[in-house]
Design a protein around this motif. Structure first.
Motif, short mmCIF file in Angstrom:
data_model
loop_
_atom_site.label_atom_id
_atom_site.label_comp_id
_atom_site.label_asym_id
_atom_site.label_seq_id
_atom_site.Cartn_x
_atom_site.Cartn_y
_atom_site.Cartn_z
N PHE A 91 14.95 -21.71 21.22
CA PHE A 91 15.96 -21.63 20.16
C PHE A 91 17.21 -21.03 20.74
O PHE A 91 17.24 -20.19 21.56
CB PHE A 91 15.23 -20.44 19.18
N GLY A 106 19.22 -21.10 15.76
CA GLY A 106 18.80 -22.55 15.37
C GLY A 106 17.59 -22.93 14.84
O GLY A 106 16.79 -21.93 14.90
N ARG B 9 -2.05 -9.27 14.24
CA ARG B 9 -1.47 -10.45 14.78
C ARG B 9 -1.40 -11.74 13.63
O ARG B 9 -0.51 -12.50 13.64
CB ARG B 9 -2.23 -11.16 16.20
N HIS B 10 -2.42 -11.56 12.89
CA HIS B 10 -2.72 -12.66 11.91
C HIS B 10 -3.18 -11.71 10.57
O HIS B 10 -3.97 -10.67 10.72
CB HIS B 10 -3.70 -13.55 12.14
N TYR B 33 14.34 -4.01 14.28
CA TYR B 33 15.01 -5.31 13.54
C TYR B 33 13.75 -6.20 13.08
O TYR B 33 12.84 -6.26 14.07
CB TYR B 33 15.66 -5.97 14.51
N TYR B 35 12.53 -9.69 11.53
CA TYR B 35 13.17 -11.20 11.62
C TYR B 35 11.90 -12.11 10.76
O TYR B 35 10.79 -11.58 11.10
CB TYR B 35 13.49 -11.78 12.64
N GLN B 37 10.24 -15.70 10.25
CA GLN B 37 10.20 -17.35 10.74
C GLN B 37 9.55 -18.31 9.80
O GLN B 37 8.20 -18.21 9.85
CB GLN B 37 9.91 -17.34 12.17
N GLY B 42 14.10 -21.50 12.51
CA GLY B 42 14.42 -20.38 13.22
C GLY B 42 14.39 -19.15 12.53
O GLY B 42 14.03 -18.97 11.28
N LEU B 43 14.36 -17.98 13.36
CA LEU B 43 14.39 -16.57 12.96
C LEU B 43 15.37 -16.40 11.91
O LEU B 43 16.46 -16.50 12.42
CB LEU B 43 14.02 -15.54 14.05
N PHE B 45 17.27 -12.75 10.19
CA PHE B 45 17.33 -11.44 10.02
C PHE B 45 17.12 -10.81 8.77
O PHE B 45 17.34 -11.60 7.52
CB PHE B 45 18.62 -11.12 10.50
N PHE B 91 8.69 -11.13 12.92
CA PHE B 91 8.79 -10.74 14.03
C PHE B 91 9.64 -9.41 14.07
O PHE B 91 10.45 -9.08 13.18
CB PHE B 91 9.89 -11.60 14.82
N PHE B 109 11.51 -8.56 21.88
CA PHE B 109 10.67 -9.09 20.60
C PHE B 109 9.25 -8.86 21.08
O PHE B 109 8.82 -9.08 22.01
CB PHE B 109 10.77 -10.43 20.48
N GLY B 110 8.56 -8.57 19.55
CA GLY B 110 6.96 -8.64 19.73
C GLY B 110 6.83 -10.02 19.58
O GLY B 110 7.45 -10.94 19.44
N SER B 111 5.33 -10.28 19.41
CA SER B 111 4.69 -11.48 19.35
C SER B 111 4.43 -12.05 17.81
O SER B 111 3.89 -12.86 17.64
CB SER B 111 3.38 -11.57 19.99
N GLY B 112 4.76 -11.15 17.03
CA GLY B 112 4.72 -11.46 15.54
C GLY B 112 3.62 -11.16 14.78
O GLY B 112 2.47 -11.21 15.38
N THR B 113 3.64 -11.29 13.45
CA THR B 113 2.42 -11.25 12.76
C THR B 113 2.63 -12.49 11.75
O THR B 113 3.58 -12.73 10.93
CB THR B 113 2.42 -10.10 11.76
N GLN B 114 1.61 -13.45 11.80
CA GLN B 114 1.38 -14.65 11.07
C GLN B 114 0.81 -13.98 9.85
O GLN B 114 -0.32 -13.85 9.64
CB GLN B 114 0.59 -15.65 11.64
#
Lengths: 115, 118
Positions: A91, A106, B9-10, B33, B35, B37, B42-43, B45, B91, B109-114
């Motif tokens: 990205f 992006g 995570r999920h 912060y 974000y 996705q 893209g991510l 804000f 994220f 950044f963390g690894s995100g939650t789906q």
């Protein structure tokens, strides 16, 4: 409003070869930062390289380098000697300078590395 | 030195349920912060918080979404009455303050939650 455009949804490269990922952006600001982030299958966003707009010299981090063309608002990422571990979504991102904190991303380019 | 930790995570929710996403920033970081996705995007804000304060929520949908970062404990992103369009990866990122300067170039950044909404 600032926008970041990555025109290549997918790219592939042979291991040990070089690949260039494209990014263009639109802004009326003079002070800003540009970034490339890598998102492997683990999903974690990893900062690859950063460029300050006021610096004419292109940033370099080991095998990763950028071609920053400020007048053309272009910010491409070159990966040399590609490795299997480079396979990921990449990205391009932008942030206004100063104390601003919002990143504009992006849509990403999916890079495949073929052995 | 743990990074930004997100859990779960999920997360799977049915339409109309509530989703709670947690984020523990890196040690010593007081800025968080969020974000989002969406698929093939893209991510984007959503919100910026400091301890006990929402600094900027300009990216948050006006309804059903809220965020907090209490004095103790993780930051929470809450989505009430989820709909299918909320399905996305969320994220969290954190950054330190160096003196009085927001060192936001040091963004982790963390690894995100789906989140999947059925």
């Amino acid at each position: 409003a600032q926008t970041v455009t990555q025109s290549q949804p997918e790219m592939s490269v042979q291991e040990a070869e070089t690949v260039t990922l494209s990014c263009t952006y639109d802004t009326s600001e003079s002070d800003y930062y540009l970034f490339w982030y890598k998102q492997p299958p683990s999903r974690q966003m990893i900062l690859v390289i950063r460029q300050e707009a006021y610096k004419q010299q292109n940033a370099t981090e080991n095998r990763f380098s950028v071609n920053f063309q400020k007048a053309a608002k272009s910010f491409s990422l070159k990966i040399s000697d590609s490795q299997l571990g480079d396979a990921a979504m990449y990205f391009c991102a932008y942030r206004v300078g100063g104390s601003n904190y919002k990143l504009t991303f992006g849509k990403g380019t999916l890079l495949t590395v073929n052995p | 030195n743990a990074g930004v930790m997100q859990n779960p995570r999920h997360l799977v929710r049915r339409r109309g349920q509530e989703a709670r996403l947690r984020c523990s920033p890196m040690k010593g970081h007081s800025h968080v912060y969020w974000y989002r996705q969406l698929p093939e995007e893209g991510l984007k804000f959503m919100v910026y918080l400091q301890k006990e304060n929402i600094i900027d929520e300009s990216g948050m949908p006006k309804e059903r979404f809220s965020a907090e970062f209490p004095k103790e404990g993780p930051s929470i992103l809450r989505i009430q009455q989820v709909v299918r369009g909320d399905s996305a990866a969320y994220f969290c990122a954190s950054s330190p303050t160096v003196g009085q300067v927001l060192a936001n170039e040091k963004l982790f950044f963390g690894s995100g939650t789906q989140l999947s909404v059925l």
